[in-house]
Design a protein around this motif. Structure first.
Motif, PDB file in Angstrom:
ATOM      1  N   GLU A 147       0.892  -1.224   0.130  1.00 42.41           N
ATOM      2  CA  GLU A 147       0.100  -0.050   0.211  1.00 42.41           C
ATOM      3  C   GLU A 147       0.882   1.205  -0.125  1.00 42.41           C
ATOM      4  N   CYS A 148       0.511   2.461  -0.270  1.00 47.08           N
ATOM      5  CA  CYS A 148       1.221   3.496   0.001  1.00 47.08           C
ATOM      6  C   CYS A 148       1.504   3.647   1.390  1.00 47.08           C
ATOM      7  N   THR A 149       0.848   3.203   2.429  1.00 42.27           N
ATOM      8  CA  THR A 149       1.478   3.349   3.732  1.00 42.27           C
ATOM      9  C   THR A 149       2.741   2.434   3.976  1.00 42.27           C
ATOM     10  N   SER A 150       3.153   1.474   3.181  1.00 43.90           N
ATOM     11  CA  SER A 150       4.079   0.619   3.238  1.00 43.90           C
ATOM     12  C   SER A 150       5.188   1.151   3.269  1.00 43.90           C
ATOM     13  N   CYS A 151       5.407   2.712   2.517  1.00 44.52           N
ATOM     14  CA  CYS A 151       6.537   3.273   2.447  1.00 44.52           C
ATOM     15  C   CYS A 151       6.228   4.866   3.287  1.00 44.52           C
ATOM     16  N   HIS A 152       5.104   5.300   3.250  1.00 35.02           N
ATOM     17  CA  HIS A 152       4.520   6.765   3.637  1.00 35.02           C
ATOM     18  C   HIS A 152       3.485   6.705   4.611  1.00 35.02           C
ATOM     19  N   GLU A 153       3.960   7.679   5.655  1.00 32.71           N
ATOM     20  CA  GLU A 153       3.007   7.835   6.907  1.00 32.71           C
ATOM     21  C   GLU A 153       2.265   9.325   6.695  1.00 32.71           C
ATOM     22  N   PRO A 154       0.961   9.102   5.907  1.00 30.85           N
ATOM     23  CA  PRO A 154       0.403  10.564   5.438  1.00 30.85           C
ATOM     24  C   PRO A 154      -0.085  11.192   6.612  1.00 30.85           C
ATOM     25  N   HIS A 155       0.112  10.919   8.011  1.00 30.85           N
ATOM     26  CA  HIS A 155      -0.248  11.844   9.210  1.00 30.85           C
ATOM     27  C   HIS A 155       0.948  12.460   9.761  1.00 30.85           C
ATOM     28  N   ASP A 156       2.148  11.876   9.334  1.00 30.14           N
ATOM     29  CA  ASP A 156       3.328  12.353   9.990  1.00 30.14           C
ATOM     30  C   ASP A 156       4.241  13.475   9.017  1.00 30.14           C
ATOM     31  N   SER A 157       4.364  14.567   9.528  1.00 30.26           N
ATOM     32  CA  SER A 157       5.305  15.359   8.708  1.00 30.26           C
ATOM     33  C   SER A 157       6.762  15.354   9.271  1.00 30.26           C
ATOM     34  N   THR A 158       7.341  14.621  10.096  1.00 29.87           N
ATOM     35  CA  THR A 158       8.566  14.827  10.648  1.00 29.87           C
ATOM     36  C   THR A 158       9.733  14.197   9.641  1.00 29.87           C
ATOM     37  N   SER A 159       9.325  13.422   8.674  1.00 33.00           N
ATOM     38  CA  SER A 159      10.274  12.991   7.653  1.00 33.00           C
ATOM     39  C   SER A 159      10.220  13.253   6.227  1.00 33.00           C
ATOM     40  N   PRO A 160      11.292  13.421   5.525  1.00 31.40           N
ATOM     41  CA  PRO A 160      11.092  13.792   4.007  1.00 31.40           C
ATOM     42  C   PRO A 160      10.301  13.004   3.264  1.00 31.40           C
ATOM     43  N   LYS A 161       9.403  13.592   2.581  1.00 31.24           N
ATOM     44  CA  LYS A 161       8.349  12.839   1.641  1.00 31.24           C
ATOM     45  C   LYS A 161       7.572  11.899   2.500  1.00 31.24           C
ATOM     46  N   MET A 162       7.333  12.095   3.690  1.00 31.29           N
ATOM     47  CA  MET A 162       6.396  11.751   4.586  1.00 31.29           C
ATOM     48  C   MET A 162       6.902  10.042   4.506  1.00 31.29           C
ATOM     49  N   VAL A 163       8.169   9.665   4.253  1.00 31.50           N
ATOM     50  CA  VAL A 163       8.541   8.394   4.433  1.00 31.50           C
ATOM     51  C   VAL A 163       8.707   7.921   5.782  1.00 31.50           C
ATOM     52  N   ASN A 164       8.141   6.588   6.089  1.00 31.59           N
ATOM     53  CA  ASN A 164       8.166   6.130   7.527  1.00 31.59           C
ATOM     54  C   ASN A 164       9.374   5.419   7.995  1.00 31.59           C
ATOM     55  N   ALA A 165      10.557   6.329   7.575  1.00 32.30           N
ATOM     56  CA  ALA A 165      11.974   5.566   8.198  1.00 32.30           C
ATOM     57  C   ALA A 165      12.783   7.037   8.416  1.00 32.30           C
ATOM     58  N   ALA A 166      13.813   6.860   8.957  1.00 32.68           N
ATOM     59  CA  ALA A 166      14.562   8.208   9.219  1.00 32.68           C
ATOM     60  C   ALA A 166      15.177   8.746   7.783  1.00 32.68           C
ATOM     61  N   TYR A 167      15.415   8.007   6.652  1.00 32.36           N
ATOM     62  CA  TYR A 167      15.950   8.601   5.437  1.00 32.36           C
ATOM     63  C   TYR A 167      15.214   7.963   4.373  1.00 32.36           C
ATOM     64  N   VAL A 168      15.014   8.559   3.403  1.00 35.61           N
ATOM     65  CA  VAL A 168      14.438   8.010   2.290  1.00 35.61           C
ATOM     66  C   VAL A 168      14.953   6.542   1.651  1.00 35.61           C
ATOM     67  N   ASN A 169      16.326   6.810   1.387  1.00 34.42           N
ATOM     68  CA  ASN A 169      17.131   5.732   0.740  1.00 34.42           C
ATOM     69  C   ASN A 169      17.014   4.322   1.933  1.00 34.42           C
ATOM     70  N   GLU A 170      17.040   4.644   3.290  1.00 39.56           N
ATOM     71  CA  GLU A 170      16.914   3.351   4.024  1.00 39.56           C
ATOM     72  C   GLU A 170      15.560   2.723   4.045  1.00 39.56           C
ATOM     73  N   LYS A 171      14.389   3.399   3.684  1.00 43.35           N
ATOM     74  CA  LYS A 171      13.235   2.694   3.154  1.00 43.35           C
ATOM     75  C   LYS A 171      13.372   1.922   2.231  1.00 43.35           C
ATOM     76  N   CYS A 172      13.925   2.515   1.230  1.00 41.50           N
ATOM     77  CA  CYS A 172      13.982   1.994  -0.298  1.00 41.50           C
ATOM     78  C   CYS A 172      14.958   0.588  -0.177  1.00 41.50           C
ATOM     79  N   LEU A 173      15.960   0.686   0.575  1.00 49.29           N
ATOM     80  CA  LEU A 173      16.827  -0.539   0.779  1.00 49.29           C
ATOM     81  C   LEU A 173      16.320  -1.669   1.473  1.00 49.29           C
ATOM     82  N   GLU A 174      15.153  -1.310   2.189  1.00 46.86           N
ATOM     83  CA  GLU A 174      14.488  -2.565   2.936  1.00 46.86           C
ATOM     84  C   GLU A 174      14.088  -3.617   1.981  1.00 46.86           C
TER      85      GLU A 174
END
Length: 182
Positions: A147-174
């Protein structure tokens, strides 16, 4: 300020469809029922006016600005990432809770979304991402494997691109471990 008592059972006389639509949701069991979300003073004024034959507008959240809608929802929905909604891209673009969620007529089996699926809800605004999802090479959202929320947290504004990880690349590399390098 003394809040007027509102017989919310009387609301059902005219608004039965709204109540029927939310029967299977947690909102149906709220102690103060309709006035948990709808302004009690305006509801009482509306009800009295309607009974007198005057067309007094109801306490609809649709007439409120996005910040007021969000404030109403966040009275109860203040756990998880929702408190981090403030200052985020969605808030700055006047996307309110009610832009994606429906209290009275949800179409999704969970999260009370306005559309049947999470991706449909997101794609209603994110048209370019919808286009990318139709390419030959794409994330398996349309296949239902993520789903979109597999990578993004639509309610959280604390990370770039609302990615649910500390860094975008960290999420992609999962998932894309072959891209991991020294």
């Amino acid at each position: 300020v003394d809040t007027p008592a509102v017989d919310t059972a009387a609301c059902l006389t005219c608004h039965d469809a709204a109540a029927t639509g939310m029967k299977a949701t947690p909102h149906a069991s709220l102690e103060k029922s309709c006035v948990s979300c709808h302004d009690a003073a305006k509801a009482a004024e509306h009800m009295n006016g309607q009974m007198e034959g005057n067309n007094v507008p109801g306490p609809s959240l649709k007439k409120l600005d996005a910040a007021s809608v969000d404030a109403t929802c966040l009275q109860c929905h203040d756990k998880g990432h929702q408190p981090n909604f403030a200052g985020g891209v969605h808030e700055r673009r006047n996307v309110s809770c009610a832009s994606c969620h429906s209290v009275h007529m949800p179409k999704s089996p969970k999260a009370q979304l306005k559309m049947a699926t999470q991706s449909e809800t997101c794609f209603s605004c994110h048209q370019t991402i919808r286009g990318k999802s139709l390419r030959t090479s794409h994330h398996p959202v349309r296949e239902g494997r993520m789903e979109c929320t597999s990578c993004h947290e639509p309610h959280d504004s604390t990370s770039p691109k609302m990615v649910n990880a500390a860094y975008v690349n960290e999420k992609c590399l999962e998932c894309h471990t072959e891209k991991r390098g020294p």
